[in-house]
Design a protein around this motif. Structure first.
Motif, PDB file in Angstrom:
ATOM      1  N   SER A  11       7.503 -11.159  -2.291  1.00  0.00           N
ATOM      2  CA  SER A  11       8.051 -11.103  -1.058  1.00  0.00           C
ATOM      3  C   SER A  11       9.227 -10.219  -1.009  1.00  0.00           C
ATOM      4  N   ASN A  12       9.810  -9.763  -1.859  1.00  0.00           N
ATOM      5  CA  ASN A  12      10.753  -8.715  -2.054  1.00  0.00           C
ATOM      6  C   ASN A  12      10.415  -7.343  -1.808  1.00  0.00           C
ATOM      7  N   ILE A  13      10.357  -6.940  -0.351  1.00  0.00           N
ATOM      8  CA  ILE A  13       9.987  -5.687  -0.155  1.00  0.00           C
ATOM      9  C   ILE A  13      10.696  -5.190   1.179  1.00  0.00           C
ATOM     10  N   ALA A  14      11.830  -4.317   0.679  1.00  0.00           N
ATOM     11  CA  ALA A  14      12.804  -3.869   1.386  1.00  0.00           C
ATOM     12  C   ALA A  14      12.699  -2.196   1.698  1.00  0.00           C
ATOM     13  N   ASN A  16      10.282   1.127  -0.200  1.00  0.00           N
ATOM     14  CA  ASN A  16       9.071   1.511  -0.964  1.00  0.00           C
ATOM     15  C   ASN A  16       9.354   2.331  -2.233  1.00  0.00           C
ATOM     16  N   ASP A  17      10.676   2.044  -2.875  1.00  0.00           N
ATOM     17  CA  ASP A  17      11.205   2.783  -4.061  1.00  0.00           C
ATOM     18  C   ASP A  17      11.335   1.606  -5.044  1.00  0.00           C
ATOM     19  N   TYR A  18      11.562   1.830  -6.436  1.00  0.00           N
ATOM     20  CA  TYR A  18      11.695   0.868  -7.294  1.00  0.00           C
ATOM     21  C   TYR A  18      12.703  -0.312  -7.192  1.00  0.00           C
ATOM     22  N   ASP A  19      14.053   0.005  -6.515  1.00  0.00           N
ATOM     23  CA  ASP A  19      15.097  -1.003  -6.260  1.00  0.00           C
ATOM     24  C   ASP A  19      14.916  -1.729  -5.186  1.00  0.00           C
ATOM     25  N   SER A  20      13.759  -1.361  -4.306  1.00  0.00           N
ATOM     26  CA  SER A  20      13.621  -2.269  -3.021  1.00  0.00           C
ATOM     27  C   SER A  20      12.380  -2.815  -3.158  1.00  0.00           C
ATOM     28  N   ASN A  21      11.603  -2.513  -3.949  1.00  0.00           N
ATOM     29  CA  ASN A  21      10.245  -3.190  -3.779  1.00  0.00           C
ATOM     30  C   ASN A  21       9.558  -3.688  -5.262  1.00  0.00           C
ATOM     31  N   ASN A  22       9.829  -4.830  -5.154  1.00  0.00           N
ATOM     32  CA  ASN A  22       9.016  -5.440  -6.631  1.00  0.00           C
ATOM     33  C   ASN A  22       7.604  -5.224  -6.921  1.00  0.00           C
ATOM     34  N   HIS A  23       6.777  -4.488  -5.841  1.00  0.00           N
ATOM     35  CA  HIS A  23       5.523  -4.286  -6.386  1.00  0.00           C
ATOM     36  C   HIS A  23       5.565  -2.811  -7.095  1.00  0.00           C
ATOM     37  N   VAL A  24       6.635  -1.919  -6.190  1.00  0.00           N
ATOM     38  CA  VAL A  24       6.647  -0.741  -6.972  1.00  0.00           C
ATOM     39  C   VAL A  24       7.309  -0.819  -8.374  1.00  0.00           C
ATOM     40  N   ALA A  25       8.109  -1.786  -8.547  1.00  0.00           N
ATOM     41  CA  ALA A  25       8.900  -2.081  -9.803  1.00  0.00           C
ATOM     42  C   ALA A  25       7.822  -2.318 -10.769  1.00  0.00           C
ATOM     43  N   LEU A  26       7.031  -3.392 -10.392  1.00  0.00           N
ATOM     44  CA  LEU A  26       6.038  -4.161 -11.206  1.00  0.00           C
ATOM     45  C   LEU A  26       5.332  -3.096 -11.881  1.00  0.00           C
ATOM     46  N   ALA A  27       4.704  -2.126 -11.004  1.00  0.00           N
ATOM     47  CA  ALA A  27       3.804  -1.086 -11.850  1.00  0.00           C
ATOM     48  C   ALA A  27       4.305  -0.192 -12.555  1.00  0.00           C
ATOM     49  N   GLU A  28       5.535   0.251 -12.370  1.00  0.00           N
ATOM     50  CA  GLU A  28       6.275   1.083 -13.018  1.00  0.00           C
ATOM     51  C   GLU A  28       6.793   0.453 -14.482  1.00  0.00           C
ATOM     52  N   ASP A  29       7.108  -1.020 -14.547  1.00  0.00           N
ATOM     53  CA  ASP A  29       7.365  -1.612 -15.648  1.00  0.00           C
ATOM     54  C   ASP A  29       6.220  -1.919 -16.564  1.00  0.00           C
ATOM     55  N   ASP A  74       1.310 -11.976  -3.761  1.00  0.00           N
ATOM     56  CA  ASP A  74       1.111 -11.997  -5.216  1.00  0.00           C
ATOM     57  C   ASP A  74      -0.532 -11.932  -5.505  1.00  0.00           C
ATOM     58  N   TRP A  75      -1.306 -12.006  -4.426  1.00  0.00           N
ATOM     59  CA  TRP A  75      -2.553 -11.839  -4.790  1.00  0.00           C
ATOM     60  C   TRP A  75      -3.470 -10.744  -3.805  1.00  0.00           C
ATOM     61  N   HIS A  76      -2.857 -10.727  -2.528  1.00  0.00           N
ATOM     62  CA  HIS A  76      -3.630  -9.703  -1.557  1.00  0.00           C
ATOM     63  C   HIS A  76      -2.917  -8.589  -1.356  1.00  0.00           C
ATOM     64  N   ASP A  77      -3.514  -7.384  -1.231  1.00  0.00           N
ATOM     65  CA  ASP A  77      -2.994  -6.024  -0.786  1.00  0.00           C
ATOM     66  C   ASP A  77      -2.787  -6.312   0.778  1.00  0.00           C
ATOM     67  N   MET A  78      -1.879  -5.818   1.273  1.00  0.00           N
ATOM     68  CA  MET A  78      -1.431  -6.555   2.757  1.00  0.00           C
ATOM     69  C   MET A  78      -0.652  -4.850   3.311  1.00  0.00           C
ATOM     70  N   GLU A  79      -0.879  -4.825   4.747  1.00  0.00           N
ATOM     71  CA  GLU A  79      -0.170  -3.938   5.433  1.00  0.00           C
ATOM     72  C   GLU A  79       1.182  -4.394   5.900  1.00  0.00           C
ATOM     73  N   HIS A  80       2.240  -3.955   5.177  1.00  0.00           N
ATOM     74  CA  HIS A  80       3.582  -4.660   5.667  1.00  0.00           C
ATOM     75  C   HIS A  80       3.978  -4.069   7.076  1.00  0.00           C
ATOM     76  N   PRO A  81       4.580  -4.940   8.184  1.00  0.00           N
ATOM     77  CA  PRO A  81       4.802  -4.331   9.276  1.00  0.00           C
ATOM     78  C   PRO A  81       5.913  -3.131   9.262  1.00  0.00           C
ATOM     79  N   PRO A  85       1.200  -0.118   3.554  1.00  0.00           N
ATOM     80  CA  PRO A  85       0.301  -0.791   2.643  1.00  0.00           C
ATOM     81  C   PRO A  85       0.983  -1.026   1.298  1.00  0.00           C
ATOM     82  N   GLN A  86       0.766  -2.257   0.901  1.00  0.00           N
ATOM     83  CA  GLN A  86       1.426  -2.576  -0.296  1.00  0.00           C
ATOM     84  C   GLN A  86      -0.027  -3.234  -1.374  1.00  0.00           C
TER      85      GLN A  86
END
Length: 273
Positions: A11-14, A16-29, A74-81, A85-86
């Motif tokens: 849920s940490n999506i603020a 679309n870069d590494y330090d503001s989005n845990n999805h971006v961070a996970l993929a890079e990590d 955690d599970w779904h690809d979602m369209e963040h408002p 897309p996440q």
């Protein structure tokens, strides 16, 4: 034995870069982990090694991944408002496995109460029904994301009522007696076991990463035959080592204990000596 457990919040999506989005961070990590030649093991495997049920060598040169709260992201690809897309954590893990041939897996510690999640969906996210549990059984069956216990209601400050009998909310340190501990930990394990059978909940992560002496010294060790948890996880920034207390297993939290790919790489290199 020196295994880092890395923790994320989908849920940490603020941004679309590494330090503001845990999805971006996970993929890079995941790319960093692969480049360093490290394996990804489950926290169950780490606990097995810690408790002497498998050789500690089985988790050498490895990291484990967890995430907390159990939201749809955690599970779904979602369209963040706000941020578009996440890719969900599960999709990121599958992509990594397909691209590298190395299996990536994660354990999600979920807030169990359906009523609590319905409120938290409004107070902590966007109020779009993104905290349902209808994906947990499929996730448990596939094995990319395992489902484990993050308490009944997190004793969350934004809930009108929690199971903490005095309504001292916003901390888990007030869960300091048998009735409240049963209501938070055992009731959550019972619900997960009933709804995800034949899967069984055996691991617990403290909400807020907080614990107290009653939970660590009394409730968890002495009532294990009732709550059925084998280990508990904090948010302390240390690797799991041979002498780690099974009720105080540390985890590094993305955004708190590392904030850049370089910081994570340094952390992982230090652990390899």
């Amino acid at each position: 034995m020196k295994v880092p457990i890395l923790t994320y919040h989908s849920s940490n999506i603020a941004g679309n870069d590494y330090d503001s989005n845990n999805h971006v961070a996970l993929a890079e990590d995941l790319r960093t982990i692969a480049r360093l030649g490290l394996r990804i093991v489950s926290v169950t495997e780490v606990v097995d090694a810690l408790l002497g049920e498998v050789p500690q060598s089985s988790v050498e040169n490895a990291v484990a991944l967890t995430c907390d709260d159990g939201s749809f992201f955690d599970w779904h690809d979602m369209e963040h408002p706000h941020y578009g897309p996440q890719r969900g954590f599960a999709g990121i893990l599958r992509d990594h496995t397909e691209q590298t041939g190395r299996r990536a897996q994660m354990t999600s510690f979920v807030i169990v109460s359906p009523d609590a999640r319905a409120v938290l969906d409004v107070t902590c996210m966007a109020g779009r029904d993104w905290w349902r549990d209808d994906w947990w059984r499929e996730a448990a069956r596939e094995g990319v994301i395992a489902i484990e216990n993050h308490s009944w209601d997190h004793n969350h400050a934004t809930l009108p009522r929690t199971v903490q009998h005095e309504q001292r909310k916003g901390t888990f340190s007030t869960i300091d007696n048998r009735a409240d501990a049963d209501a938070e930990i055992r009731a959550a394990a019972d619900w997960l076991d009933a709804h995800l059978a034949p899967q069984r909940s055996t691991l617990f992560a403290y909400p807020y990463g907080e614990w107290n002496d009653y939970l660590v010294r009394e409730y968890l060790p002495r009532h294990a035959h009732e709550h059925r948890q084998r280990a508990a996880f904090t948010g302390e920034p240390h690797p799991v080592e041979a002498n780690t207390d099974r009720w105080l297993i540390p985890r590094y939290v993305c955004g708190h204990h590392w904030k850049t790919p370089g910081e994570l790489e340094s952390l992982l290199r230090e652990m390899r000596g």
